[in-house]
Design an enzyme around this catalytic site. Structure first.
Site, short mmCIF file in Angstrom:
data_model
loop_
_atom_site.label_atom_id
_atom_site.label_comp_id
_atom_site.label_asym_id
_atom_site.label_seq_id
_atom_site.Cartn_x
_atom_site.Cartn_y
_atom_site.Cartn_z
CB CYS A 274 -10.20 -8.15 -1.61
SG CYS A 274 -10.17 -6.22 -1.57
CB THR B 204 -2.47 -5.08 -0.92
OG1 THR B 204 -3.17 -5.51 -2.11
CG2 THR B 204 -1.30 -5.28 -1.33
#
Length: 236
Positions: A200, A87
């Site tokens: 991301c 992440t």
């Protein structure tokens, strides 16, 4: 050939699309590097993304840190030699996670900063979730490496956040979204960015180097390659 391979620990589930991207890329990377039937030694713990999103919306980052730290301890107990958070956004609590374990955490911002410097880029655009773009935990760590990070204008933040949470984490890749994200990247280029970070994991489904006129730094791909450099035995 794989006897001295280190075990890579993964904390994922943010989203499951991100975990799948890491798992696939790590396996393909080992195949590319070692060939044959080789595959990586991995330990993966996934968390409930709905719960983390709920806590994030409520600004309960201490609870998020505790949940991810517990997942990391489980990965450590399972035999991981070092740890990756699958992440970007939840690197906001990376320091808390790193403090909870006795194995190293391979921090995404450090990996990406090294790649930018190697490419001769000193000013880079950064696109991601609203939290990742505005909180400063990621861009400030980049700046610690001597890099300047530019984020999109505020009027684009809601769109980018929606593209990630309403489309990409569900595996939806829309051409109209791609076109608008490329326009935002072009604005960052005009503002002085010499490259752009896909900040991301899921953005790598949407944006590729062929879509852009400036260098693209795919954070997940770079993270995976750095993990493989650390995990695999050195070859002469």
């Amino acid at each position: 050939m794989s006897t001295s391979m280190k075990t890579i620990g993964l904390v994922g589930g943010m989203s499951w699309e991100s975990s799948a991207a890491y798992y696939r890329a790590l396996n393909l990377g080992v195949q590319r590097r070692l060939g044959g039937y080789s595959s990586p030694s991995l330990v993966l713990s996934t968390v409930d993304f709905a719960r983390l999103t709920e806590l994030g919306d409520a600004e309960k980052w201490d609870q998020i840190g505790a949940l991810l730290a517990e997942a990391a301890r489980g990965v450590e107990r399972a035999g991981a030699d070092f740890l990756l958070l699958c992440t970007t956004t939840y690197h906001k609590v990376a320091d808390e996670v790193a403090a909870a374990v006795d194995i190293p955490l391979l921090h995404l911002a450090d990996v990406v900063a090294d790649a930018c410097q190697e490419a001769g880029v000193s000013t880079v655009g950064f696109i991601g979730t609203t939290v990742a773009m505005t909180d400063g935990f990621f861009t400030e760590r980049m700046e610690d490496h001597g890099l300047k990070a530019l984020i999109p204008a505020p009027e684009h933040h809601e769109f980018l956040n929606s593209a990630i949470y309403d489309e990409l984490v569900h595996g939806k890749v829309e051409d109209a979204t791609r076109r608008r994200v490329v326009e935002i990247i072009d604005e960052l280029w005009d503002a002085g960015a010499e490259g752009v970070l896909l900040g991301c994991t899921e953005l790598e489904q949407l944006i590729h180097q062929a879509d852009c006129d400036i260098p693209v730094f795919p954070c997940t791909t770079l993270h995976v390659e750095a993990a493989l450099d650390r995990a695999l035995p050195a070859t002469s």
